[in-house]
Design a protein around this motif. Structure first.
Motif, PDB file in Angstrom:
ATOM      1  N   UNK A   1       0.822  -1.210   0.000  1.00  0.00           N
ATOM      2  CA  UNK A   1       0.000   0.000   0.000  1.00  0.00           C
ATOM      3  C   UNK A   1       0.858   1.263   0.000  1.00  0.00           C
ATOM      4  N   UNK A   2       2.088   1.132   0.468  1.00  0.00           N
ATOM      5  CA  UNK A   2       3.009   2.262   0.512  1.00  0.00           C
ATOM      6  C   UNK A   2       3.830   2.392  -0.778  1.00  0.00           C
ATOM      7  N   UNK A   3       3.639   1.474  -1.705  1.00  0.00           N
ATOM      8  CA  UNK A   3       4.464   1.450  -2.915  1.00  0.00           C
ATOM      9  C   UNK A   3       4.373   2.723  -3.765  1.00  0.00           C
ATOM     10  N   UNK A   4       3.226   3.431  -3.860  1.00  0.00           N
ATOM     11  CA  UNK A   4       3.248   4.698  -4.615  1.00  0.00           C
ATOM     12  C   UNK A   4       4.219   5.721  -4.032  1.00  0.00           C
ATOM     13  N   UNK A   5       4.259   5.809  -2.697  1.00  0.00           N
ATOM     14  CA  UNK A   5       5.198   6.743  -2.048  1.00  0.00           C
ATOM     15  C   UNK A   5       6.636   6.308  -2.273  1.00  0.00           C
ATOM     16  N   UNK A   6       6.893   4.996  -2.162  1.00  0.00           N
ATOM     17  CA  UNK A   6       8.250   4.480  -2.376  1.00  0.00           C
ATOM     18  C   UNK A   6       8.685   4.723  -3.814  1.00  0.00           C
ATOM     19  N   UNK A   7       7.770   4.527  -4.764  1.00  0.00           N
ATOM     20  CA  UNK A   7       8.104   4.767  -6.176  1.00  0.00           C
ATOM     21  C   UNK A   7       8.437   6.231  -6.417  1.00  0.00           C
ATOM     22  N   UNK A   8       7.627   7.134  -5.855  1.00  0.00           N
ATOM     23  CA  UNK A   8       7.900   8.569  -5.998  1.00  0.00           C
ATOM     24  C   UNK A   8       9.270   8.913  -5.417  1.00  0.00           C
ATOM     25  N   UNK A   9       9.567   8.376  -4.227  1.00  0.00           N
ATOM     26  CA  UNK A   9      10.859   8.644  -3.590  1.00  0.00           C
ATOM     27  C   UNK A   9      12.011   8.093  -4.416  1.00  0.00           C
ATOM     28  N   UNK A  10      11.809   6.932  -5.025  1.00  0.00           N
ATOM     29  CA  UNK A  10      12.862   6.342  -5.855  1.00  0.00           C
ATOM     30  C   UNK A  10      13.190   7.247  -7.035  1.00  0.00           C
ATOM     31  N   UNK A  11      12.160   7.731  -7.725  1.00  0.00           N
ATOM     32  CA  UNK A  11      12.376   8.614  -8.875  1.00  0.00           C
ATOM     33  C   UNK A  11      13.085   9.894  -8.445  1.00  0.00           C
ATOM     34  N   UNK A  12      12.592  10.515  -7.381  1.00  0.00           N
ATOM     35  CA  UNK A  12      13.181  11.773  -6.913  1.00  0.00           C
ATOM     36  C   UNK A  12      14.608  11.565  -6.406  1.00  0.00           C
ATOM     37  N   UNK A  13      14.841  10.459  -5.706  1.00  0.00           N
ATOM     38  CA  UNK A  13      16.181  10.199  -5.153  1.00  0.00           C
ATOM     39  C   UNK A  13      17.199   9.953  -6.258  1.00  0.00           C
ATOM     40  N   UNK A  14      16.811   9.233  -7.308  1.00  0.00           N
ATOM     41  CA  UNK A  14      17.724   9.006  -8.433  1.00  0.00           C
ATOM     42  C   UNK A  14      18.058  10.324  -9.122  1.00  0.00           C
ATOM     43  N   UNK A  15      17.040  11.172  -9.319  1.00  0.00           N
ATOM     44  CA  UNK A  15      17.284  12.482  -9.920  1.00  0.00           C
ATOM     45  C   UNK A  15      18.242  13.306  -9.065  1.00  0.00           C
ATOM     46  N   UNK A  16      18.009  13.316  -7.758  1.00  0.00           N
ATOM     47  CA  UNK A  16      18.881  14.086  -6.863  1.00  0.00           C
ATOM     48  C   UNK A  16      20.305  13.527  -6.837  1.00  0.00           C
ATOM     49  N   UNK A  17      20.433  12.197  -6.877  1.00  0.00           N
ATOM     50  CA  UNK A  17      21.766  11.594  -6.849  1.00  0.00           C
ATOM     51  C   UNK A  17      22.568  11.977  -8.086  1.00  0.00           C
ATOM     52  N   UNK A  18      21.922  11.980  -9.247  1.00  0.00           N
ATOM     53  CA  UNK A  18      22.626  12.334 -10.481  1.00  0.00           C
ATOM     54  C   UNK A  18      22.917  13.830 -10.575  1.00  0.00           C
ATOM     55  N   UNK A  19      22.265  14.634  -9.723  1.00  0.00           N
ATOM     56  CA  UNK A  19      22.498  16.081  -9.746  1.00  0.00           C
ATOM     57  C   UNK A  19      23.217  16.579  -8.501  1.00  0.00           C
ATOM     58  N   UNK A  20      23.778  15.680  -7.697  1.00  0.00           N
ATOM     59  CA  UNK A  20      24.463  16.085  -6.469  1.00  0.00           C
ATOM     60  C   UNK A  20      25.737  16.868  -6.793  1.00  0.00           C
ATOM     61  N   UNK A  21      25.935  17.918  -6.039  1.00  0.00           N
ATOM     62  CA  UNK A  21      27.110  18.765  -6.284  1.00  0.00           C
ATOM     63  C   UNK A  21      27.640  19.413  -5.000  1.00  0.00           C
ATOM     64  N   UNK A  22      26.741  20.014  -4.193  1.00  0.00           N
ATOM     65  CA  UNK A  22      27.154  20.867  -3.083  1.00  0.00           C
ATOM     66  C   UNK A  22      28.060  20.183  -2.081  1.00  0.00           C
ATOM     67  N   UNK A  23      27.642  19.014  -1.586  1.00  0.00           N
ATOM     68  CA  UNK A  23      28.435  18.341  -0.557  1.00  0.00           C
ATOM     69  C   UNK A  23      29.778  17.873  -1.103  1.00  0.00           C
TER      70      UNK A  23
END
Length: 316
Positions: A232-254
């Motif tokens: 039942x939580x899979x829609x939230x997990x899927x959204x987080x997966x997409x957003x996390x992959x995007x953020x990982x490929x755009x990481x710069x500051x740290x």
């Protein structure tokens, strides 16, 4: 009714129909105009900060530029050819993939465990919810400074605890074997607040009657979580997966603050390569080509996730 009256009546009806259609068309046009008027500020912002830079990047990727950023010569696809033949390009791509694999699953699992822990109705959970969501309020630079002090080779807290355990100190940000892992640990912690808040909200959105029904049927808490709550939580997990992959490929500051891509390129992710190529080496053409390649990679990864991973999502 005479023929003349019928003709007059038909003419009046036809005129009314035409007037009604024109009024309806005018009303629709006014609605569209009002909609575009409200959208105008957003469209202007998108045009200035998104569409124009994208078009400019495409233009620059086919040219060589001087140190001031002015176009010097048209080179066609030479910038892209040099990229794909460069070992630095493949190194940065490999580092980015490793960084994504280290941070995305760990961040989601950590957020899921913390959300499951604080979703219980025990006393003091509100305090833990505040603590676990705190990283979302910190900026990248603040988080990087905190972890820089923790990772300090001589005065850092982590090496202090290692010395108390009798272990040798670790050169967290200096040793190529540990640098990417260190950045990944810091990134997982930095993103944990956002992941935790979303996953806790998802758990709270699942009705108590579902848990009560599972408990009546004899399902234990672990089985209920993995076989009922997690799907039942899979829609939230899927959204987080997409957003996390995007953020990982755009990481710069740290990475820029902690290691600047080093040591020996072990933390030089894709975005840092773009920064170094464009604003350190002043090769804006090559930097623009790198940015377009990154855009295509992110577009492909997002399409793959929506095309294949979304099939595993269970929408209520």
């Amino acid at each position: 009714m005479s023929t003349t009256h019928r003709e007059v009546y038909s003419g009046i009806r036809a005129t009314e129909s035409v007037v009604h259609k024109q009024a309806k068309r005018l009303s629709v046009w006014r609605e569209h105009a009002a909609g575009y008027l409200f959208l105008a500020p957003s469209l202007v912002l998108f045009a200035v900060f998104l569409f124009y830079p994208l078009i400019q990047s495409i233009y620059l990727s086919f040219h060589l530029t001087d140190p001031r950023g002015h176009v010097a010569a048209y080179v066609g696809f030479d910038n892209f050819t040099q990229l794909f033949a460069s070992s630095a390009f493949w190194n940065s791509l490999g580092v980015t993939v490793k960084f994504t694999l280290l941070t995305v699953p760990a961040g989601i699992i950590a957020g899921l465990l913390l959300a499951a822990f604080t979703h219980t109705k025990l006393k003091g959970m509100s305090f833990f919810r505040f603590i676990f969501s705190l990283p979302v309020a910190l900026s990248v630079s603040t988080s990087a400074i905190i972890w820089m002090m923790l990772y300090h080779p001589t005065t850092g807290t982590l090496n202090y605890f290692l010395s108390k355990l009798g272990a040798d100190p670790v050169q967290w940000l200096i040793d190529p074997a540990w640098s990417l892992i260190s950045i990944s640990i810091m990134t997982v912690w930095m993103n944990s607040g956002f992941n935790y808040i979303l996953l806790l909200s998802g758990l709270q959105g699942i009705g108590d009657d579902i848990r009560d029904s599972a408990r009546i049927d004899g399902s234990g808490p672990v089985r209920t979580f993995f076989q009922i709550l997690l799907p039942l939580l899979s829609p939230t997990v899927f959204f987080l997966t997409v957003v996390s992959v995007l953020n990982a490929f755009q990481s710069f500051g740290q990475i820029h603050i902690l290691t600047k891509g080093g040591p020996a390129g072990s933390t030089e992710v894709f975005v840092y390569s773009i920064y170094k190529e464009a604003f350190v080496n002043y090769q804006f053409g090559t930097g623009s080509a790198l940015a377009l390649v990154l855009f295509l990679i992110i577009l492909l990864l997002t399409w793959i996730q929506f095309r294949f991973v979304e099939k595993k999502v269970h929408y209520q």
